[in-house]
Design an enzyme around this catalytic site. Structure first.
Site, PDB file in Angstrom:
ATOM      1  N   THR A  95       0.824  -1.217   0.124  1.00 16.65           N
ATOM      2  CA  THR A  95       0.238  -0.031   0.040  1.00 16.65           C
ATOM      3  C   THR A  95       0.891   1.234  -0.083  1.00 16.65           C
ATOM      4  OG1 THR A  95      -1.732  -0.950   1.195  1.00 16.65           O
ATOM      5  CG2 THR A  95      -1.686   1.370   1.399  1.00 16.65           C
ATOM      6  N   LYS A 170      -6.969   2.014  -2.850  1.00 18.66           N
ATOM      7  CA  LYS A 170      -6.697   1.422  -1.732  1.00 18.66           C
ATOM      8  C   LYS A 170      -6.779   2.500  -0.315  1.00 18.66           C
ATOM      9  CE  LYS A 170      -5.276  -1.051   1.771  1.00 18.66           C
ATOM     10  NZ  LYS A 170      -4.306  -2.163   1.968  1.00 18.66           N
ATOM     11  N   LYS A 238      -0.093   5.624   8.545  1.00 18.55           N
ATOM     12  CA  LYS A 238       0.590   6.050   7.491  1.00 18.55           C
ATOM     13  C   LYS A 238      -0.645   6.030   6.239  1.00 18.55           C
ATOM     14  CE  LYS A 238       1.814   2.595   5.199  1.00 18.55           C
ATOM     15  NZ  LYS A 238       1.316   1.456   3.876  1.00 18.55           N
TER      16      LYS A 238
END
Length: 291
Positions: A95, A170, A238
């Site tokens: 990701t 995502k 994150k």
């Protein structure tokens, strides 16, 4: 089908194990090579460097923790670029943000290789069960070739067009998930503090319009203060940060996501970064003044 696999964290280990179970030949690499041992017991080979894995395998999958890890595996000494070329495909399932994906894609293509970004929706259990949702974008021919591997790793895979779209999808999904987790934590805490049984709240939620697998799966362990990591909180934060940056680029106001990000940052400052992202629940606990 022979596949290389770079990165054996919580997700990578489960995914490469699945490929082995389904008869794929798998060559694995991890920064800490000892993490490869368990997979070797199940029939995997070890590549000493990312470059060695690329050299051996026609297709290589990477599952790394963040953009800097994804970039270093490609660009550093003994990295992917040293051996990628015509007839070889690289699938990055980490990701990352769209810029990182684009940088990797351009570098791979400049060497004659083909590239697919393919981040996944799902954490440890879906990875173990082959029930991930795969959000691919990039080289359509490569996508068609690696579908047999995607069919083992996931319950559904999407091809979303050009590189960057998988990364963006995502981030949107994880931004919604992180925001929901904070609302859920506040609800559990509010129920308890106002004299209700939080377990009953879980039953009520599960019967209504906002019933969902995350509440059902995470709720009972959160009530027991059990946060063994399926998806580490530091990675969730994150992703919130990267999603907020995407919001900046597109001038989308995101006050709820911004507040959720602050809660995850608070949890990290409390030393909870390596626990499951549901540990954000701990930020709502009353401080203990008894000591």
């Amino acid at each position: 089908m022979e596949v290389g696999f770079l990165g054996l964290g919580i997700m990578g280990k489960a995914m490469s194990m699945n490929l082995l179970r389904h008869g794929f030949k798998v060559t694995v690499w991890n920064r800490t090579l000892s993490k490869c041992d368990e997979l070797v017991e199940h029939g995997a080979s070890i590549g000493e460097t990312p470059a060695a894995v690329i050299k051996k395998c026609k297709y290589t999958i990477a599952m790394l923790s963040d953009p800097s890890a994804a970039l270093s595996v490609v660009f550093d000494k003994d990295g992917v670029l040293e051996q990628i070329g015509n007839g070889k495909g690289y699938v990055d399932m980490s990701t990352v943000d769209a810029d990182t994906s684009s940088k990797i894609s351009e570098a791979i293509k400049s060497k004659g290789g083909s590239f697919l970004e393919a981040p996944v929706s799902g954490s440890k259990k879906p990875a173990e069960d082959g029930q991930l949702v795969i959000l691919a974008a990039g080289d359509k021919a490569l996508y068609d070739e690696v579908v047999p591997a995607f069919d083992v790793l996931g319950k559904k895979s999407f091809h979303l067009g050009e590189v960057g779209n998988g990364a963006k999808m995502k981030l949107v999904v994880n931004m919604i998930m992180g925001s929901m987790m904070n609302a859920f934590s506040e609800g559990l805490t509010l129920a308890g503090r106002s004299g209700l049984n939080p377990s009953t709240l879980l039953d009520v939620l599960d019967l209504g319009a906002i019933a969902n697998p995350m509440f059902k799966m995470k709720g009972p362990s959160m009530l027991k203060n059990n946060y063994s990591p399926a998806f580490p909180l530091k990675h969730q934060q994150k992703d919130m940060r990267l999603a907020l940056a995407l919001g900046d680029e597109n001038a989308v106001p995101m006050p709820i996501a911004a507040a959720a990000n602050e809660a995850f940052k608070k949890a990290r400052s409390m030393g909870l970064g390596d626990l499951d992202f549901s540990a954000v629940h701990e930020t709502l606990k009353k401080p203990d003044h008894s000591s």
